[in-house]
Design a protein around this motif. Structure first.
Motif, PDB file in Angstrom:
ATOM      1  N   PHE A 258       0.718  -1.259  -0.036  1.00 58.29           N
ATOM      2  CA  PHE A 258      -0.151  -0.046   0.023  1.00 58.29           C
ATOM      3  C   PHE A 258       0.859   1.013   0.252  1.00 58.29           C
ATOM      4  O   PHE A 258       1.926   1.127   0.428  1.00 58.29           O
ATOM      5  CB  PHE A 258      -1.045  -0.219   1.126  1.00 58.29           C
ATOM      6  CG  PHE A 258      -1.714  -1.185   1.479  1.00 58.29           C
ATOM      7  CD1 PHE A 258      -3.076  -1.353   0.997  1.00 58.29           C
ATOM      8  CD2 PHE A 258      -1.279  -2.289   2.214  1.00 58.29           C
ATOM      9  CE1 PHE A 258      -3.914  -2.354   1.058  1.00 58.29           C
ATOM     10  CE2 PHE A 258      -2.085  -3.335   2.501  1.00 58.29           C
ATOM     11  CZ  PHE A 258      -3.533  -3.700   1.743  1.00 58.29           C
ATOM     12  N   ALA A 259       0.312   2.334  -0.484  1.00 54.91           N
ATOM     13  CA  ALA A 259       1.074   3.735  -0.548  1.00 54.91           C
ATOM     14  C   ALA A 259       0.111   4.830  -0.496  1.00 54.91           C
ATOM     15  O   ALA A 259      -0.985   4.785  -0.760  1.00 54.91           O
ATOM     16  CB  ALA A 259       1.921   3.780  -1.779  1.00 54.91           C
ATOM     17  N   PRO A 261      -0.538   8.609  -1.237  1.00 49.42           N
ATOM     18  CA  PRO A 261      -0.257   9.774  -1.815  1.00 49.42           C
ATOM     19  C   PRO A 261       0.208  11.031  -1.421  1.00 49.42           C
ATOM     20  O   PRO A 261      -0.287  11.077  -0.146  1.00 49.42           O
ATOM     21  CB  PRO A 261      -1.448  10.017  -2.756  1.00 49.42           C
ATOM     22  CG  PRO A 261      -2.627   9.535  -2.081  1.00 49.42           C
ATOM     23  CD  PRO A 261      -2.149   8.360  -1.245  1.00 49.42           C
ATOM     24  N   THR A 272       6.409   7.059  -3.163  1.00 45.35           N
ATOM     25  CA  THR A 272       5.071   6.424  -2.826  1.00 45.35           C
ATOM     26  C   THR A 272       4.266   6.421  -4.136  1.00 45.35           C
ATOM     27  O   THR A 272       3.537   5.671  -4.551  1.00 45.35           O
ATOM     28  CB  THR A 272       4.162   7.093  -1.640  1.00 45.35           C
ATOM     29  OG1 THR A 272       4.255   8.370  -1.829  1.00 45.35           O
ATOM     30  CG2 THR A 272       5.025   6.796  -0.468  1.00 45.35           C
ATOM     31  N   HIS A 273       4.418   7.407  -5.093  1.00 44.23           N
ATOM     32  CA  HIS A 273       3.866   7.812  -6.164  1.00 44.23           C
ATOM     33  C   HIS A 273       4.407   6.475  -7.449  1.00 44.23           C
ATOM     34  O   HIS A 273       3.694   6.150  -8.023  1.00 44.23           O
ATOM     35  CB  HIS A 273       4.075   9.351  -6.855  1.00 44.23           C
ATOM     36  CG  HIS A 273       3.461  10.106  -6.221  1.00 44.23           C
ATOM     37  ND1 HIS A 273       3.688  11.394  -6.125  1.00 44.23           N
ATOM     38  CD2 HIS A 273       2.383  10.090  -5.217  1.00 44.23           C
ATOM     39  CE1 HIS A 273       3.019  12.237  -5.336  1.00 44.23           C
ATOM     40  NE2 HIS A 273       2.028  11.198  -4.633  1.00 44.23           N
ATOM     41  N   ILE A 276       2.671   3.295  -6.392  1.00 48.71           N
ATOM     42  CA  ILE A 276       1.273   3.329  -7.045  1.00 48.71           C
ATOM     43  C   ILE A 276       1.189   3.105  -8.448  1.00 48.71           C
ATOM     44  O   ILE A 276       0.503   2.200  -8.931  1.00 48.71           O
ATOM     45  CB  ILE A 276       0.533   4.741  -6.522  1.00 48.71           C
ATOM     46  CG1 ILE A 276       0.242   4.869  -4.969  1.00 48.71           C
ATOM     47  CG2 ILE A 276      -0.752   4.823  -7.194  1.00 48.71           C
ATOM     48  CD1 ILE A 276      -0.134   6.309  -4.628  1.00 48.71           C
ATOM     49  N   ARG A 277       2.157   3.846  -9.335  1.00 47.98           N
ATOM     50  CA  ARG A 277       2.229   3.470 -10.719  1.00 47.98           C
ATOM     51  C   ARG A 277       2.560   2.049 -10.822  1.00 47.98           C
ATOM     52  O   ARG A 277       2.173   1.423 -11.811  1.00 47.98           O
ATOM     53  CB  ARG A 277       3.268   4.504 -11.147  1.00 47.98           C
ATOM     54  CG  ARG A 277       2.889   5.781 -11.275  1.00 47.98           C
ATOM     55  CD  ARG A 277       3.715   6.187 -12.357  1.00 47.98           C
ATOM     56  NE  ARG A 277       5.118   6.719 -11.773  1.00 47.98           N
ATOM     57  CZ  ARG A 277       5.407   7.690 -10.971  1.00 47.98           C
ATOM     58  NH1 ARG A 277       4.805   8.746 -10.510  1.00 47.98           N
ATOM     59  NH2 ARG A 277       6.799   7.636 -10.329  1.00 47.98           N
ATOM     60  N   LYS A 281      -1.751  -0.396  -3.726  1.00 47.87           N
ATOM     61  CA  LYS A 281      -3.162   0.196  -3.538  1.00 47.87           C
ATOM     62  C   LYS A 281      -3.062   1.666  -2.906  1.00 47.87           C
ATOM     63  O   LYS A 281      -2.108   1.803  -1.717  1.00 47.87           O
ATOM     64  CB  LYS A 281      -3.878  -0.856  -2.741  1.00 47.87           C
ATOM     65  CG  LYS A 281      -5.277  -0.009  -2.348  1.00 47.87           C
ATOM     66  CD  LYS A 281      -6.408  -1.059  -2.074  1.00 47.87           C
ATOM     67  CE  LYS A 281      -7.668  -0.510  -1.551  1.00 47.87           C
ATOM     68  NZ  LYS A 281      -8.576  -1.348  -1.454  1.00 47.87           N
ATOM     69  N   LEU A 282      -3.605   2.598  -3.522  1.00 50.76           N
ATOM     70  CA  LEU A 282      -3.734   3.950  -2.986  1.00 50.76           C
ATOM     71  C   LEU A 282      -4.340   3.721  -1.594  1.00 50.76           C
ATOM     72  O   LEU A 282      -5.600   3.293  -1.518  1.00 50.76           O
ATOM     73  CB  LEU A 282      -4.079   4.926  -3.847  1.00 50.76           C
ATOM     74  CG  LEU A 282      -4.110   6.406  -3.497  1.00 50.76           C
ATOM     75  CD1 LEU A 282      -4.046   7.166  -5.137  1.00 50.76           C
ATOM     76  CD2 LEU A 282      -5.139   6.786  -2.657  1.00 50.76           C
TER      77      LEU A 282
END
Length: 373
Positions: A258-259, A261, A272-273, A276-277, A281-282
């Motif tokens: 998980f990250a 934003p 963290t971005h 997500i890329r 999971k955001l």
């Protein structure tokens, strides 16, 4: 003069195994699986040791010649005098999720009370965190603990500290995994936090009591943080942050990533971005985490850890029974089964197909295997 072979459950036996050059945690696990404990490994003959996959003749002789030194016993005595206890890979109070990774630590030193649960989440991030990152980590720690989850982190300044503090605010247990020995709590400015964690959870290390916080200890420490948990949340991290190592290890261990934003203008959120890329999971709040891992974890909490063992396995061949009994509540990679069971890959694949057709196991993506629900 070297001490004689240790008595059963002597933590020095486990420490001395880790000291054998070239042995490593994966090979130690194979030896423990074969012989049952550290003391039995040390008492085995070179020929028997060499029969274990991955143990060369040279390594077998090195293990057989190893004895517990007085220095090892001093380390154990100092640790016990400081109030810690030892949890070994064969102990019933060893963290169940950690036991499933490829290279679990054979021995853990513990200050406090280590929760034996599968309801655990790692929260990690930058040491030089922003106010936004600290507030988010603290809120996540508080809400996860309030929902009955153990928050695991590394007790570093910044995000780790905030996550531990949030969990403590909810009265829930939290676990700190160190990159140093328990006799060298690091960082020293978190001594008060360490005392609070010890009262409401545990401080854990796989290192000898007096081990210093050397840089190379921390990547190995990170695999324990991710390995103890169902998922790892990265709150704030630059592109080369150590937290990204923890996230990578979580993915390799088959755990969720998980990250959180952040601002596109902040380099502290670039890592963290990136996660997500890559498919993490955001996360905006704890509900996003529990939505992903809550139901399966709740199931494990209400059932026995290995419900499949209660089924009638008498009609299976011995190798098939070994496979079923090797499975826990969480997915295990086929490569891990090959190593743990010392079974040829072709033989394992054939038996897995038979077991799947009988409804005893199921396979998921990425070569993961788990008991049928």
């Amino acid at each position: 003069m070297p001490s004689p072979l240790p008595s059963p459950d002597d933590p020095a036996a486990w420490l001395v195994l880790k000291s054998v050059p070239g042995l490593g945690n994966l090979r130690i696990k194979r030896l423990i699986d074969r012989f049952g404990g550290a003391e039995q490994v040390l008492a085995a003959s070179p020929a028997l040791l060499a029969s274990v996959p991955g143990i060369s003749s040279r390594l077998a002789h090195a293990v057989a010649a190893t004895r517990v030194s007085e220095a090892m016993r001093v380390q154990c005595r100092r640790s016990i005098q400081a109030g810690s206890c030892f949890v070994t890979l064969t102990s019933t109070d060893y963290p169940p999720l950690l036991r499933e990774i490829t290279d679990p630590p054979p021995l853990l030193s513990v200050l406090g009370s280590l929760p034996v649960t599968t309801r655990a989440v790692a929260v990690v991030g930058s040491r030089s965190a922003s106010a936004y990152g600290l507030d988010t980590a603290r809120r996540l720690g508080r809400d996860l603990a309030a929902a009955g989850w153990v928050v695991v982190s590394g007790m570093a300044v910044g995000i780790d500290t905030a996550a531990h503090q949030g969990a403590l605010e909810s009265g829930g247990p939290t676990v700190a995994v160190l990159g140093s020995g328990l006799g060298c709590l690091y960082p020293p400015e978190n001594s008060r936090l360490a005392a609070d964690i010890r009262r409401c959870g545990a401080i854990v290390s796989e290192l000898p009591f007096s081990a210093q916080p050397d840089p190379h200890h921390f990547p190995a420490r990170n695999r324990i943080i991710s390995g103890m948990t169902r998922g790892t949340v990265v709150v704030e991290a630059a592109r080369k942050s150590g937290s990204l190592i923890t996230a990578r290890l979580a993915g390799e261990q088959g755990r969720e990533v998980f990250a959180v934003p952040g601002s596109v203008r902040s380099f502290k959120s670039s890592g963290t971005h990136q996660l997500i890329r890559q498919g993490a999971k955001l996360v905006e709040h704890a509900g996003d985490i529990l939505e992903e891992i809550g139901p399966s974890a709740a199931l494990c909490a209400t059932e026995t850890l290995t419900p499949h063992l209660s089924r009638d396995l008498s009609g299976l061949c011995p190798d098939a029974r070994r496979i079923v009994r090797a499975l826990g509540p969480d997915p295990v990679h086929m490569d891990t089964l090959v190593a743990d069971l010392s079974m040829p890959p072709a033989r394992l694949t054939s038996l897995l197909l038979d077991l799947e057709l009988q409804g005893l196991i199921r396979r998921s993506s990425g070569g993961m295997v788990l008991p049928a629900s």
